[in-house]
Scaffold this motif. Sequence first.
Motif, mmCIF file in Angstrom:
data_model
loop_
_atom_site.group_PDB
_atom_site.id
_atom_site.type_symbol
_atom_site.label_atom_id
_atom_site.label_comp_id
_atom_site.label_asym_id
_atom_site.label_seq_id
_atom_site.Cartn_x
_atom_site.Cartn_y
_atom_site.Cartn_z
ATOM 1 N N VAL A 10 0.861 -1.178 0.000
ATOM 2 C CA VAL A 10 0.000 0.000 0.000
ATOM 3 C C VAL A 10 0.899 1.229 0.000
ATOM 4 O O VAL A 10 1.789 1.348 0.844
ATOM 5 C CB VAL A 10 -0.908 0.027 1.248
ATOM 6 N N TRP A 11 0.685 2.113 -0.958
ATOM 7 C CA TRP A 11 1.447 3.360 -1.037
ATOM 8 C C TRP A 11 0.584 4.481 -0.488
ATOM 9 O O TRP A 11 -0.541 4.668 -0.913
ATOM 10 C CB TRP A 11 1.841 3.665 -2.487
ATOM 11 N N SER A 12 1.104 5.217 0.467
ATOM 12 C CA SER A 12 0.370 6.322 1.061
ATOM 13 C C SER A 12 1.351 7.465 1.328
ATOM 14 O O SER A 12 2.243 7.335 2.165
ATOM 15 C CB SER A 12 -0.286 5.868 2.370
ATOM 16 N N THR A 13 1.179 8.558 0.609
ATOM 17 C CA THR A 13 2.090 9.680 0.803
ATOM 18 C C THR A 13 1.657 10.560 1.975
ATOM 19 O O THR A 13 2.461 11.295 2.518
ATOM 20 C CB THR A 13 2.169 10.542 -0.474
ATOM 21 N N LYS A 15 0.026 10.179 5.683
ATOM 22 C CA LYS A 15 -0.384 9.236 6.728
ATOM 23 C C LYS A 15 0.040 9.781 8.079
ATOM 24 O O LYS A 15 0.803 10.758 8.167
ATOM 25 C CB LYS A 15 0.214 7.854 6.489
ATOM 26 N N GLN A 20 5.297 7.243 9.403
ATOM 27 C CA GLN A 20 6.266 7.682 8.400
ATOM 28 C C GLN A 20 7.544 6.852 8.496
ATOM 29 O O GLN A 20 8.041 6.584 9.587
ATOM 30 C CB GLN A 20 6.562 9.167 8.564
#
Length: 89
Positions: A10-13, A15, A20
């Motif tokens: 899952v890519w989440s910029t 959050k 992080q």
Amino acid sequence: MFIAKVIGTVWSTIKDKSLQGYKLQIIQPLNAKGEKVGNPIMAVDTIGAGPGEIVMYITAREAVIPMSVKEAPVDASIVGIVEKIDLFQ
């Protein structure tokens, strides 16, 4: 502790700042015979697991323990990569 297979990332910029630096993986829980159990879940990867690898994971309150923060919105954490399972029956 449970076992699962990494089936996605899952890519989440954007959050929570406590997440992080951590990769989020989608894992499919497995039983000891390698059969699927239940639905896939998302887990914080604390060890650098990759797609297709069999991993150990923990859930609930203990899922934060391997992280460098005291509190984080985490339900599951990957804590090991399984190289081999021997079943004795």
